[in-house]
Design an enzyme around this catalytic site. Sequence first.
Site, short mmCIF file in Angstrom:
data_model
loop_
_atom_site.label_atom_id
_atom_site.label_comp_id
_atom_site.label_asym_id
_atom_site.label_seq_id
_atom_site.Cartn_x
_atom_site.Cartn_y
_atom_site.Cartn_z
N LYS A 244 165.20 17.33 64.37
CA LYS A 244 165.68 17.83 63.44
C LYS A 244 165.42 17.97 62.36
O LYS A 244 164.80 19.04 61.50
CB LYS A 244 167.45 18.24 63.16
CG LYS A 244 168.43 19.22 63.07
CD LYS A 244 169.72 19.89 62.97
CE LYS A 244 170.61 18.88 61.94
NZ LYS A 244 171.61 19.98 62.21
N SER A 245 165.71 16.67 61.21
CA SER A 245 165.13 16.77 60.55
C SER A 245 163.41 17.44 60.28
O SER A 245 163.19 18.08 59.38
CB SER A 245 164.84 15.31 59.49
OG SER A 245 166.68 14.80 59.76
N ASP B 105 174.75 10.54 59.32
CA ASP B 105 175.31 11.60 60.46
C ASP B 105 175.60 10.58 61.57
O ASP B 105 175.84 11.16 61.75
CB ASP B 105 174.45 12.40 60.56
CG ASP B 105 173.28 13.16 59.97
OD1 ASP B 105 174.40 13.55 58.76
OD2 ASP B 105 172.13 13.89 59.51
N ARG C 94 183.84 14.47 57.55
CA ARG C 94 184.21 13.65 58.39
C ARG C 94 185.18 12.36 59.18
O ARG C 94 185.50 12.57 59.73
CB ARG C 94 182.13 13.51 59.34
CG ARG C 94 181.04 15.21 59.56
CD ARG C 94 180.05 14.46 59.48
NE ARG C 94 179.62 15.79 60.25
CZ ARG C 94 177.88 16.24 60.07
NH1 ARG C 94 177.10 14.87 59.77
NH2 ARG C 94 177.70 16.55 60.82
N ARG D 159 178.47 16.67 64.82
CA ARG D 159 179.39 15.93 65.48
C ARG D 159 180.44 15.80 65.57
O ARG D 159 180.44 14.51 66.66
CB ARG D 159 178.41 15.38 63.92
CG ARG D 159 177.00 15.13 64.16
CD ARG D 159 176.19 14.60 63.28
NE ARG D 159 174.92 15.35 62.81
CZ ARG D 159 173.85 15.04 63.35
NH1 ARG D 159 173.68 14.76 64.46
NH2 ARG D 159 172.91 15.64 63.53
#
Length: 448
Positions: free
Chosen positions: A28-29, A327, A358, A403
């Site tokens: 994704k990055s 992440d 999170r 996530r």
Amino acid sequence: MSGHGDPIPMMSQRGPALTGEAHVPGDKSISHRSLILGALSVGETVIEGLLEGQDVLDTAKAMRAFGAEVTDHGEGRWSVHGVGVGGFAEPAGVIDCGNSGTGVRLIMGAMATTPITVTFTGDASLCTRPMGRVTDPLALFGAKAEGREGGRLPMTITGVRDPMPVRYTVPVPSAQVKSAVLLAGLNAPGKTVVIEKEATRDHTERMLVGFGAEITVEETEDGRVITLTGQPELKPQHIVVPRDPSSAAFPVCAALIAEGSDVLVPNIGLNPTRAGLFETLREMGADLTYENPREEGGEPVADLRARFSPDMKGIEVPPARAASMIDEYPVLSVVAAFAEGPTVMRGVRELRVKESDRIDAMAQGLRAAGVEVEEGEDWWIVHGLGHGKVPGGATVESRLDHRIAMSFLVMGLATNAPMRVDDGGPIATSFPVFEPLMTGLGADVRRA
């Protein structure tokens, strides 16, 4: 799955061993950066293996709005006909970045030194996330930002006509902030310098070199000093996007905790600024090996083999490793529940301001599943129960966070009772094939 719209309740439970190959989506990055740097180049950039999750599609749409010609040729192959550094046109409408903090912050940087005015917004989750960490350094170039209280979206940024180069020390480790400043520095004269005390993912620096920018990186007593010479003509590239290590984390961790499993995850990017999770899992005693290590497009790559590991032990994760796996802490905390003893995670304040808080989201869900968790502002401890001893049986709020949803669906594959999440819809933002990929391995993951 849709990243936007009605909730999609999902559940998972113990089933047969997971076996086979897990072909996870592109990184994704790198996908975000490929589109943005392609748009800032002169000529046509070709991208293969682009992650076609909603976050990246929103960035592609934004690049079109700034005047770049972005074409989807099918099967993950895209092209971007760029407008050059400083060539962004003022969009006719609002730029909606959906759920993507990476997308909005990098695009803000890319337009901040061009004399255009742009309004940004996002979904309910993104509109709660602070943007001041990016708009503060962009103001040093001369850009002006006006948003909601607390520096939140919707926000209008007016780029500066005659930007000044900046020397900026990133106060909290953040690849997004570093990258936004570097992208802004592209259209500033002279040298823009970014100093980070702890190294974060370096895809932006690597890719800028590939696109022809003059950039140096020096390790000093003050930290990592990145110097960019502004106003280059970026050259278009042919980019093959490696598979995303953050997405690979889910089938890998599922295989480690689901009895009898043996899963191969091919072509995973193992950039040292991204591979902290896999190093941590091996230190815990995971049966996780790298096969066929190689280099592709300037990035280290290997095939990961993960096998069921019933004898993992809790460890203290070095705080210096946090930036390389920020992440992955949610799914690491799930694995920690099946290890013996405490797993201590410190230096993770950044988790409080991701798509959700999170630390709180995982702590609440783990406790509901029968696992003891301690937490502080920038740390948490999961007291592992060992294989076969985690009760489960909880319904967890995903909090619009992909996530969180995937982590608890992985957890349910090894708990004594099924796990449920209230909404699996956000999974589409980063891992649109999560459900079929996991069921293809034999996982009992389904819509409830």
